[in-house]
Scaffold this motif. Structure first.
Motif, short mmCIF file in Angstrom:
data_model
loop_
_atom_site.label_atom_id
_atom_site.label_comp_id
_atom_site.label_asym_id
_atom_site.label_seq_id
_atom_site.Cartn_x
_atom_site.Cartn_y
_atom_site.Cartn_z
N ASN A 26 0.83 -1.21 0.00
CA ASN A 26 0.00 0.00 0.00
C ASN A 26 0.87 1.26 0.00
O ASN A 26 2.10 1.19 0.10
N VAL A 31 1.46 -3.38 3.93
CA VAL A 31 0.79 -4.30 3.03
C VAL A 31 -0.71 -4.26 3.30
O VAL A 31 -1.14 -4.21 4.46
N SER A 32 -1.49 -4.21 2.23
CA SER A 32 -2.94 -4.30 2.34
C SER A 32 -3.37 -5.72 2.00
O SER A 32 -2.77 -6.37 1.13
N ILE A 33 -4.40 -6.18 2.69
CA ILE A 33 -4.88 -7.55 2.51
C ILE A 33 -6.36 -7.50 2.14
O ILE A 33 -7.18 -7.01 2.93
N ILE A 34 -6.68 -7.98 0.97
CA ILE A 34 -8.08 -8.00 0.52
C ILE A 34 -8.74 -9.29 1.00
O ILE A 34 -8.24 -10.38 0.76
N VAL A 35 -9.86 -9.10 1.71
CA VAL A 35 -10.63 -10.22 2.24
C VAL A 35 -11.88 -10.35 1.37
O VAL A 35 -12.72 -9.45 1.36
N ARG A 70 -2.07 -9.84 15.28
CA ARG A 70 -2.00 -8.54 14.62
C ARG A 70 -1.32 -7.48 15.49
O ARG A 70 -1.44 -6.27 15.20
N ARG A 73 0.69 -5.28 13.32
CA ARG A 73 0.10 -5.28 11.97
C ARG A 73 0.68 -4.21 11.07
O ARG A 73 0.92 -4.45 9.87
N ASN A 74 0.93 -3.01 11.58
CA ASN A 74 1.41 -1.93 10.72
C ASN A 74 2.87 -2.11 10.30
O ASN A 74 3.36 -1.36 9.45
N ILE B 96 -13.45 -6.57 1.55
CA ILE B 96 -12.91 -5.48 2.35
C ILE B 96 -11.40 -5.55 2.23
O ILE B 96 -10.85 -6.63 1.99
N THR B 97 -10.76 -4.41 2.38
CA THR B 97 -9.30 -4.39 2.37
C THR B 97 -8.81 -3.99 3.75
O THR B 97 -9.18 -2.94 4.27
N ASP B 98 -8.02 -4.87 4.34
CA ASP B 98 -7.38 -4.61 5.64
C ASP B 98 -6.10 -3.85 5.35
O ASP B 98 -5.13 -4.41 4.83
N ASN B 99 -6.10 -2.53 5.65
CA ASN B 99 -4.95 -1.68 5.32
C ASN B 99 -3.95 -1.57 6.45
O ASN B 99 -2.86 -1.02 6.25
N GLY B 100 -4.32 -2.03 7.63
CA GLY B 100 -3.45 -1.89 8.79
C GLY B 100 -4.31 -1.93 10.03
O GLY B 100 -5.53 -2.19 9.95
N THR B 101 -3.72 -1.65 11.16
CA THR B 101 -4.48 -1.69 12.42
C THR B 101 -5.66 -0.74 12.35
O THR B 101 -5.49 0.46 12.15
N GLY B 102 -6.86 -1.29 12.51
CA GLY B 102 -8.07 -0.47 12.56
C GLY B 102 -8.33 0.35 11.32
O GLY B 102 -8.94 1.41 11.39
N TYR B 104 -9.72 0.00 7.25
CA TYR B 104 -10.32 -0.91 6.29
C TYR B 104 -10.96 -0.14 5.14
O TYR B 104 -11.45 0.97 5.32
N ARG B 145 -13.30 4.11 2.72
CA ARG B 145 -12.23 3.73 3.64
C ARG B 145 -12.54 4.29 5.01
O ARG B 145 -12.83 5.49 5.14
#
Lengths: 80, 172
Positions: A26, A31-35, A70, A73-74, B96-102, B104, B145
């Motif tokens: 990103n 890193v972005s994770i698409i669910v 997590r 996570r960042n 959904i896209t998890d971009n980091g802590t908290g 989306y 977002r």
């Protein structure tokens, strides 16, 4: 922490949407994770084509390859 | 009054009313009628209960007290924000896209007509925090977002945190 493992697959084999994730680097350096949403009816490849920002490299990985802890996570990074 | 039934007009020329709908079964005051130009009405017991108006709006009386336009939810999602992030259920959402802590992004299957839509959002808080709030970061026609966090300082500083569940509904 690096997300190194990618799921090997072939086009005719397909992937189980529920157990797949799409990762891409990103703009914040992480890193972005698409669910995927199971209800949408698209394949994981179709979701990647639609929801990964244009021009970004991406990988389709197994959900088991994404850490469930997590805490940092960042600090996760995308690895080629 | 005559009714026309043929291969060109179909069934036509009777508008009916709420009390005597043009299309009905054995219950003579319940059915479909045509209250005016470009309008389709629905009645029960001789009373209007719904209508597609001339602008294509769907109106109904479902406890409103009158027949009024219903503004539908255009997209919604309920997902886990902790541990293995996963969608619990959704509508008009591809992912959904998890971009980091908290943080989306909710990606819509069918885009909104513009970025002036409204969202409603609630979180289920992790055990470590009594109050987690949501914040909209970016509106786009194809996605929105958002972030979740809590207040950490006397001056209102916020810290991002993963919520146990995140619920978002989009209206337009």
């Amino acid at each position: 922490m690096l997300l190194m493992s990618t799921l090997q697959y072939s086009a005719d084999q397909g992937l189980n949407v529920m157990n797949s994730r799409i990762i891409y680097p990103n703009d914040e350096g992480g890193v972005s994770i698409i669910v995927p949403a199971i209800e949408c009816g698209l394949t994981i490849e179709e979701i990647a084509a639609k929801d990964v920002p244009a021009g970004k490299p991406f990988k389709i990985v197994d959900v088991a390859d994404i850490p469930s802890d997590r805490t940092f996570r960042n600090a996760w990074e995308y690895s080629e | 009054m005559s009714v026309i039934i043929d291969g060109t007009n179909g069934i036509s020329d009777v508008d009916g009313s709420a009390s005597t709908p043009a299309i009905r079964g054995t219950d003579t005051n319940t059915g479909i009628y045509f209250p005016g130009a470009d309008r389709i009405g629905f009645s029960e017991g001789g009373t209007q209960v719904g209508e597609f108006d001339a602008s294509g709006n769907f109106q109904f009386n479902s406890g409103y007290g009158s027949v009024a336009t219903a503004y539908g939810c255009r997209a919604w999602v309920n997902f886990n924000g902790t541990s293995t992030v996963a969608i619990r259920a959704s509508g008009n959402v591809t992912s959904i896209t998890d971009n980091g802590t908290g943080n989306y992004t909710v990606n819509f299957t069918i885009s909104m007509p513009d970025v002036n839509f409204s969202i409603a959002g609630y979180t289920v808080n992790p055990a470590s925090r009594a109050l987690v709030f949501g914040d909209v970061n970016t509106y786009a026609t194809g996605s929105i977002r958002v972030s979740t966090g809590y207040i950490t300082g006397f001056n209102g500083e916020a810290t991002s945190i993963d919520a146990t569940y995140v619920n978002i509904a989009v209206f337009r």
